[in-house]
Design an enzyme around this catalytic site. Structure first.
Site, mmCIF file in Angstrom:
data_model
loop_
_atom_site.group_PDB
_atom_site.id
_atom_site.type_symbol
_atom_site.label_atom_id
_atom_site.label_comp_id
_atom_site.label_asym_id
_atom_site.label_seq_id
_atom_site.Cartn_x
_atom_site.Cartn_y
_atom_site.Cartn_z
ATOM 1 N N THR A 24 -6.854 -3.703 -3.882
ATOM 2 C CA THR A 24 -7.054 -3.678 -2.435
ATOM 3 C C THR A 24 -8.320 -4.381 -1.953
ATOM 4 O O THR A 24 -8.255 -5.240 -1.071
ATOM 5 C CB THR A 24 -7.057 -2.216 -1.964
ATOM 6 O OG1 THR A 24 -5.749 -1.687 -2.216
ATOM 7 C CG2 THR A 24 -7.369 -2.098 -0.488
ATOM 8 N N ASN A 76 -12.331 -2.838 -7.375
ATOM 9 C CA ASN A 76 -12.619 -1.784 -6.401
ATOM 10 C C ASN A 76 -13.887 -1.017 -6.776
ATOM 11 O O ASN A 76 -14.558 -0.441 -5.920
ATOM 12 C CB ASN A 76 -11.455 -0.801 -6.298
ATOM 13 C CG ASN A 76 -10.256 -1.402 -5.566
ATOM 14 O OD1 ASN A 76 -10.388 -2.397 -4.838
ATOM 15 N ND2 ASN A 76 -9.091 -0.817 -5.764
ATOM 16 N N ASP A 98 1.083 1.763 0.621
ATOM 17 C CA ASP A 98 0.383 1.845 -0.663
ATOM 18 C C ASP A 98 0.245 3.290 -1.128
ATOM 19 O O ASP A 98 0.462 3.627 -2.294
ATOM 20 C CB ASP A 98 -1.014 1.232 -0.519
ATOM 21 C CG ASP A 98 -1.774 1.209 -1.836
ATOM 22 O OD1 ASP A 98 -1.383 0.422 -2.717
ATOM 23 O OD2 ASP A 98 -2.729 1.982 -1.994
HETATM 24 ZN ZN LIG Z 1 -3.283 0.882 -3.997
#
Ligand SMILES: [Zn+2]
Length: 494
Positions: free
Chosen positions: A150, A171, A269
């Site tokens: 993401t 992330n 998601d």
């Molecule tokens: Zn995700």
């Protein structure tokens, strides 16, 4: 450790080193993205980086893959040249439509997190379909950057840079020089390299607004996340409220309407991680996202600006199911090499290992691969270990000190863990090689600068930055995208 990466991380943080990529010298529509867009259609097996993967597989397999690759290249030769010409012929004789109510162009960039390409076929999506039918769509989806996570992807979309160059390489990660830890709540400007669109827009004397986007709360250059135009992330804000706030911007006097706006939804998601991409919960989430797009369209129509606004709807990555038996355990490699958990920065789907000083990453890679290929490690054949410099170059994942020296590429749907546990869970994941079709997301664009009912070949999301600056008619910062791409996608100005 390449010295090139040092210059990127220690140079002027607001001005990344301009990067020239090989693609820029190739076909305007980028044969490399065409490769990705068509190679995955041949089978369900993972797309093979032709040169490097051959080293890892048996002669018989490699022969068949070479044959498939040869066919793919032959196919490509025709499809890439024909798609390039169809792009041009589609747009000849059509020019961008003039604005009826707005004084200047506006781009609304919408992200639906984890909206895997194909979700739109699961159920009726009348509102998304309306944008597709009257707009321009990446026919086989938008290609995320690697790793297909993401934060790296959202920030690539707004900077036009691959993660190695914009600095958000995962992330979660640590800076090897300072030991500082980055996580998704880190707002110190030092982490966020490159120039995001909101900053570019403000640099040109225009207004920008962000209703959530990774990096948008970071004060950087001319962007100071102004109250009323920059929302601090709060996942509990109802999606409808986000849409309505964006709509309210169109009620402002014309010189106060932001030229660039972002809008972000966590779904589907959220559901994808819990239940995987094939569960009815995904279908329900897609219906909800479609309703929000309907609410947005209605609101824009009520204000008489729907046909004036350039709406770009994207996701950041796709989703693939992960379940029980598809696990690889690092402790199973102990006969060849011990990988202590302290060395591992992330396990799945991006295996990233930083051994302490004194250890040779090259030796570690060799020993890990020896074990994985031995036939004595469960699922070992589904994991390949690389020195980051030796990763396939199409991943663009080496030119930063923040990227640990050892990276593992995992077969789609598999996960790496340290040791066996009783835990058995099924769900969904993303972060894998961006050549997997399951990692693809959507690109749907509607507005005066987009042709109606047009399909374009898949492309990487680093192209979107130039698309937005071209629509707004402003000069962007150096980035990994190409200007020829924006020219090919957008209708010429009248
Ligand atoms: Zn995700």
């Amino acid at each position: 450790m390449g010295s090139d990466s040092v210059s990127i991380l220690t140079g002027n943080e607001n001005k990344p080193t301009p990067i020239s990529t090989k693609e820029e010298d190739e076909l305007p529509n980028s044969s490399s993205t065409a490769l990705l867009s068509f190679s995955t259609d041949f089978s369900n097996s993972p797309p093979k980086p032709v040169t490097s993967s051959v080293l890892f597989i048996s002669l018989v397999l490699s022969a068949s893959i070479a044959l498939a690759a040869a066919i793919a290249f032959g196919f490509l030769f025709f499809t890439s040249s024909s798609s390039a010409s169809s792009l041009k012929s589609d747009s000849t004789g059509v020019i961008s439509r003039s604005l009826s109510k707005l004084k200047t162009p506006v781009v609304l960039l919408i992200s639906s997190d984890g909206f895997r390409f194909g979700y739109q076929f699961k159920t009726d999506t009348p509102n998304i379909d309306r944008l597709i039918k009257n707009g321009t769509e990446a026919e086989l989806g938008l290609i995320p950057v690697f790793p297909t996570l993401t934060f790296p992807n959202h920030y690539s979309i707004v900077t036009g840079l691959y993660p190695a160059y914009h600095g958000i390489i995962n992330n979660y990660f640590s800076d090897p020089l300072t030991g500082d830890q980055f996580n998704m709540a880190s707002h110190e400007p030092k982490w966020w390299l490159g120039e995001p669109l909101w900053e570019t827009v403000v640099n040109h004397g225009l207004k920008a607004s962000t209703y959530f986007w990774p990096g948008s709360e970071v004060n950087k250059g001319t962007w100071n996340c102004p109250k009323d135009y920059c929302m601090f992330y709060n996942g509990s804000v109802p999606f409808e409220e986000r849409v309505d706030t964006v709509l309210n911007y169109f009620d402002l006097p014309s010189d106060e309407i932001p030229s660039f706006m972002t809008l972000y939804f966590e779904d589907p998601d959220h559901q994808g991680h819990k239940v995987g991409p094939d569960d009815p919960q995904i279908t329900e989430a897609v219906v909800e996202i479609d309703k929000l797009i309907g609410r947005l369209i209605r609101g824009l129509e009520e204000r008489g600006v729907f046909e004036d606004v350039n709406i770009i709807m994207v996701g950041d990555h796709g989703m693939v199911g992960t379940c029980d038996k598809k696990l690889i355990f690092l402790d199973d490699l102990v006969k060849w090499i011990e990988i202590p958990k302290e060395w591992v920065q992330s396990y799945s789907p991006l295996l990233a290992i930083r051994p302490p000083p004194g250890y040779s990453p090259k030796d570690i890679v060799a020993k890990m691969n020896e074990g994985l290929k031995s036939g004595n490690v469960k699922n070992g054949e589904y994991l390949r270990i690389y020195l980051k410099e030796e990763l396939p170059s199409r991943l663009h994942y080496s030119a930063s000190d923040r990227i640990p020296p050892i990276i593992g590429l995992i077969e789609e749907g598999f996960k790496v863990e340290q040791k066996r546990s009783k835990r058995q869970e099924c769900g969904g994941a993303h972060g894998y090689d961006n050549a997997f079709f399951s990692m693809r997301t959507i690109f749907i664009a509607h507005g005066p600068q987009f042709a109606r009912g047009r399909k374009v070949p898949s492309f990487e999301n680093i192209q979107i930055y130039n698309l937005v600056t071209s629509i707004l008619n402003i000069e962007g910062a150096p980035n990994n995208g190409t200007m020829s791409f924006a020219k090919n996608i957008l209708l010429p100005s009248h």
